[in-house]
Design an enzyme around this catalytic site. Structure first.
Site, PDB file in Angstrom:
ATOM      1  CG  ASP A 129      -2.280   0.675   0.929  1.00 13.97           C
ATOM      2  OD1 ASP A 129      -2.301   1.912   0.997  1.00 13.97           O
ATOM      3  OD2 ASP A 129      -3.294   0.000   0.657  1.00 13.97           O
ATOM      4  CG  ASP A 130       0.392   6.120   0.815  1.00 18.83           C
ATOM      5  OD1 ASP A 130       1.365   6.382   0.099  1.00 18.83           O
ATOM      6  OD2 ASP A 130      -0.338   6.989   1.333  1.00 18.83           O
ATOM      7  NE  ARG A 134      -4.768  10.265   3.657  1.00 15.71           N
ATOM      8  CZ  ARG A 134      -3.921   9.586   2.884  1.00 15.71           C
ATOM      9  NH1 ARG A 134      -3.661   9.999   1.658  1.00 15.71           N
ATOM     10  NH2 ARG A 134      -3.325   8.511   3.336  1.00 15.71           N
ATOM     11  CG  ASP A 165      -7.196   5.364  -1.806  1.00 18.16           C
ATOM     12  OD1 ASP A 165      -8.373   5.773  -1.801  1.00 18.16           O
ATOM     13  OD2 ASP A 165      -6.608   4.978  -0.781  1.00 18.16           O
ATOM     14  CB  CYS A 172      -9.895   2.673  -2.867  1.00 20.70           C
ATOM     15  SG  CYS A 172      -9.838   3.109  -1.106  1.00 20.70           S
ATOM     16  CG  ASP A 188     -19.743   5.547  -8.597  1.00 27.02           C
ATOM     17  OD1 ASP A 188     -19.452   5.147  -9.737  1.00 27.02           O
ATOM     18  OD2 ASP A 188     -19.030   6.353  -7.965  1.00 27.02           O
ATOM     19  CD  GLU A 191      -4.308 -14.202  16.873  1.00 25.86           C
ATOM     20  OE1 GLU A 191      -5.115 -13.411  17.393  1.00 25.86           O
ATOM     21  OE2 GLU A 191      -3.107 -13.906  16.639  1.00 25.86           O
TER      22      GLU A 191
END
Length: 729
Positions: free
Chosen positions: A368-369, A445, A480, A528, A536, A616
């Site tokens: 990710d980022d 942000r 994103d 995202c 949508d 786990e």
């Protein structure tokens, strides 16, 4: 043929397997809306229209002394501003002389085989198995300045009717349009509920049902996206409609930007539905000879409740809106790095996460980022799409190779539409960001928004994204967008055309996504926008799955995914198992329950596997194996909402049933524990009443399970969950 024409009476009737839609061009050339509902006898439904002398409701000039004819009271297919209709209207134009009073009259029609498409816009498409026809009705402005072409797509066996609008300027001057709606439907009578889906960041698409009252009830967005706050999908239902019974109508806009949807209950107890681009950020110039296309609306009708209406949309969107390799194929089970490590990683740390994940059965690792530019926090680097090899300790190609050697696919995060002021891109091209000259921009942000209405900006970003994608073996891209749009102003357009920027931005976004799809057809793109801020139907045309919400808390996700399910299939909902305590709520939820909820989506994990206990890890391994066995049932089966989580007290439950009714999966999450409490029962849905089904080694007739129900297991702890697999004997 799904389109019936009575040329003499100028009646157009559209028929799907279970619904019918009708309009009529009357003696004055006004296109009246006469019916939307059950597919019954083909008849002239204009007999239902009331003609009365209405005080303060004027009459078109050509009616002379016929005072019982007023557009202020008649059901119309495309009402316009300034025509004597004082309700909300679908179109408003500014003529060269400054006036805005408009009238439209019937001009012509055209019937085509197959389903139309729209240049530069998403649209439902027909496949080899789809029976589809197109009707185009053209209305002409009485001042002979422009045409309105109304497109109707009739997808017979999908039970979907689509609408779109094209405005064509055929005069010698520029025309400015202040409002162009995609859809209008008028109901002559009915006592309706208005179902909408509201929310906020990390709490999207909460189902809300309100009875219509006189006046206007509306939803919409002027945030530059369809938004977390409201969704461009709503339902009109009769008052007694339930999940399984009653008449209801769905309206879904295939658009990802500013939108407006409203229901107006008027002075004569008639209801008008409008859906399209929000007019607040819209003022569009159409030059002589040019055409403007408004986005598509997908309409559906169900006479057997909200559940069936959802099934219509689920099947159509899964098979006739989503595209590419992954529209129906099983998506790889992924591990996303974000909530596990955020910005705090290097190449070795990611490889270790991937190694542990691969041993558990994970198939795709997503970085990710934080992998590019100067990007250790979210205050800098955005827009500089150059791999930070110093941080990774290797090239992207080398990292990808290490991940693939573990038997995993490799994915990567992008946010192409935004830029930090602390970036090389912004320092070189500050005019590429949307901002008003002489005004300090609104930050969000620490980001500004790039002007995607400009081709040169899009070309630059596209080139740099491709350079990254070409430098390594990458199978997944997360697209994103982490803010709303403000300061809508483009340095490329003159003052009179600034009202076009918001819509041109969305067209630019679609253009760039289409180019990516064509160049990288095998890459899975997940949409995202801070989670579900752009969940949508428009985005589903380009990204077959969308991150449902940044809220990964399993209990919160119950209502988010419940609301989303009314208009969108489970196969499109990005959903992950995250760590506990949850990052957003601090709630502790059993790992099994987090999996139960995440399985009702694309399924994956978002945590640091290295921090998990051996117990786990064993559970995760079993969950992944179980999900793979249920995948086709979950992604392609019929989804049933058995309870409403906002009303449920003891538990929330939902069910997946195979299309051929051969199996089902019942999911239950305990919400409250009561000592010495009563038994809880749930009536199943969608089974074959004439077949027997096996549950935990015991046989039950299908009709018994649907009528008598099933006694649910007693939960021993709060938030405990159960997954019960049901198979036909």
């Amino acid at each position: 043929m799904a389109i019936l024409l009575d040329d003499t009476k100028r009646i157009f009737t559209l028929q799907t397997d279970h619904s019918m839609y009708q309009m009529k061009a009357d003696r004055y050339g006004v296109l009246l809306h006469t019916w939307f509902g059950n597919n019954g006898t083909s008849f002239d439904y204009s007999y239902l229209i009331t003609y009365e002398d209405r005080g303060f409701s004027g009459n078109p000039y050509e009616t002379e002394n016929e005072r019982t004819y007023s557009l202020d009271a008649l059901p119309q297919e495309y009402p316009v501003y300034g025509s004597g209709d004082y309700r909300s209207t679908a179109l408003k134009v500014r003529y060269p002389d400054g006036s805005n009073a408009c009238e439209l009259r019937y001009y012509s029609y055209q019937i085509l085989n197959g389903k139309y498409s729209l240049p530069g816009l998403p649209a439902i498409y027909a496949t080899e198995d789809t029976k589809a026809d197109t009707l185009i009705i053209t209305l002409e402005d009485t001042r002979h300045c422009f045409y309105v072409h109304i497109y109707y797509g009739v997808l017979e066996n999908l039970d979907i009717i689509t609408r779109a609008v094209c405005i064509e300027n055929h005069c010698s001057d520029d025309l400015y349009f202040e409002n162009i709606q995609s859809t209008c439907v008028d109901y002559l009578h009915g006592n309706f509920n208005f179902h909408t889906f509201y929310g906020r960041h990390v709490k999207e698409r909460t189902h809300q049902k309100s009875p219509l009252q006189h006046g206007i009830q509306s939803i919409g967005s002027t945030r530059g996206t369809s938004s977390h706050q409201y969704n461009p999908f709503f339902i009109l239902s009769e008052q007694d409609t339930t999940e399984d019974t009653g008449n209801c109508y769905g309206f879904s806009l295939l658009y990802s930007g500013d939108f407006s949807g409203l229901a107006e209950y008027d002075q004569y107890d008639q209801t008008r539905i409008l859906l399209g681009i929000h007019p607040d950020n819209f003022y569009y110039c159409i030059k002589p000879g040019e055409k403007f296309y408004a986005p598509e609306t997908a309409m559906a009708f169900s006479d057997c409740g909200l559940g069936n209406l959802s099934h219509i949309y689920h099947k159509a969107y899964r098979n006739n809106l989503c595209r590419g390799k992954y529209k129906t194929a099983r998506r790889p089970i992924l591990l996303n790095s974000w909530e596990g490590v955020y910005f705090d990683f290097d190449g070795d740390k990611l490889v270790q996460m991937a190694k542990d994940a691969s041993e558990l059965g994970v198939e795709l690792f997503v970085m990710d980022d934080g992998w590019f530019g100067k990007r250790d926090l979210d205050v800098s680097g955005l827009g500089d799409w150059l791999v930070n090899e110093e941080k990774l300790g290797c090239t992207l190609g080398e990292l990808s190779e290490r991940i693939h050697k573990l038997g995993l696919q490799f994915g990567i995060w992008f946010e192409p539409e935004c830029v930090n002021e602390d970036s090389n891109l912004y320092r070189a091209h500050p005019d590429w960001a949307l901002q008003v000259p002489g005004k300090a921009p609104c930050r969000s942000r620490y980001q500004l928004v790039l002007d995607f209405s400009r081709e040169d900006v899009r070309d630059y970003i596209f080139t740099h994204i491709c350079q990254v994608l070409d430098s390594a073996k990458i199978e997944y891209l997360k697209w994103d967008f982490n803010r709303s749009i403000s300061d809508i102003y483009s340095a490329k357009l003159p003052a009179k055309r600034q009202g076009e920027v918001a819509h041109r931005y969305i067209l630019g976004l679609y253009d760039m996504l289409e180019k990516l799809i064509q160049r990288y057809p095998d890459i899975l793109i997940e949409g995202c926008s801070g989670g579900g801020g752009r969940f949508d139907a428009g985005m589903l045309y380009y990204t077959p799955q969308i991150w449902c919400s940044d809220d990964t808390d399993a209990i919160e996700r119950l209502s988010i995914q419940y609301g989303t399910s009314f208009g969108y299939p489970v196969s499109t909902m990005g959903s992950h198992v995250s760590k506990c305590p949850n990052e957003q709520t601090g709630r502790m939820t059993p790992l099994n329950t987090r999996a139960t909820v995440a399985m009702s989506g694309t399924f994956g994990y978002e945590l640091d596997v290295n921090q998990m206990s051996d117990e786990e890890k064993a559970l995760v391994k079993a969950q992944i194996k179980e999900f793979k066995s249920y995948d086709s049932l979950i992604q392609n089966g019929n989804y049933y909402r058995l309870t409403d989580p906002s009303e449920a007290q003891s538990y929330h439950s939902w069910e997946f049933v195979a299309e051929d009714k051969s199996e089902a999966l019942l999911c239950i999450v305990s919400l409250q524990i009561h000592p010495n409490g009563p038994g809880n029962y749930i009536k199943l849905k969608g089974l074959d009443p004439h077949s027997a089904y096996l549950i935990d080694g015991k046989k039950y007739p299908g009709d018994v399970l649907m009528n008598g129900g099933l006694l649910l297991p007693f939960a021993k702890a709060e938030y405990e969950s159960f997954r019960i697999h049901i198979t036909r004997c």
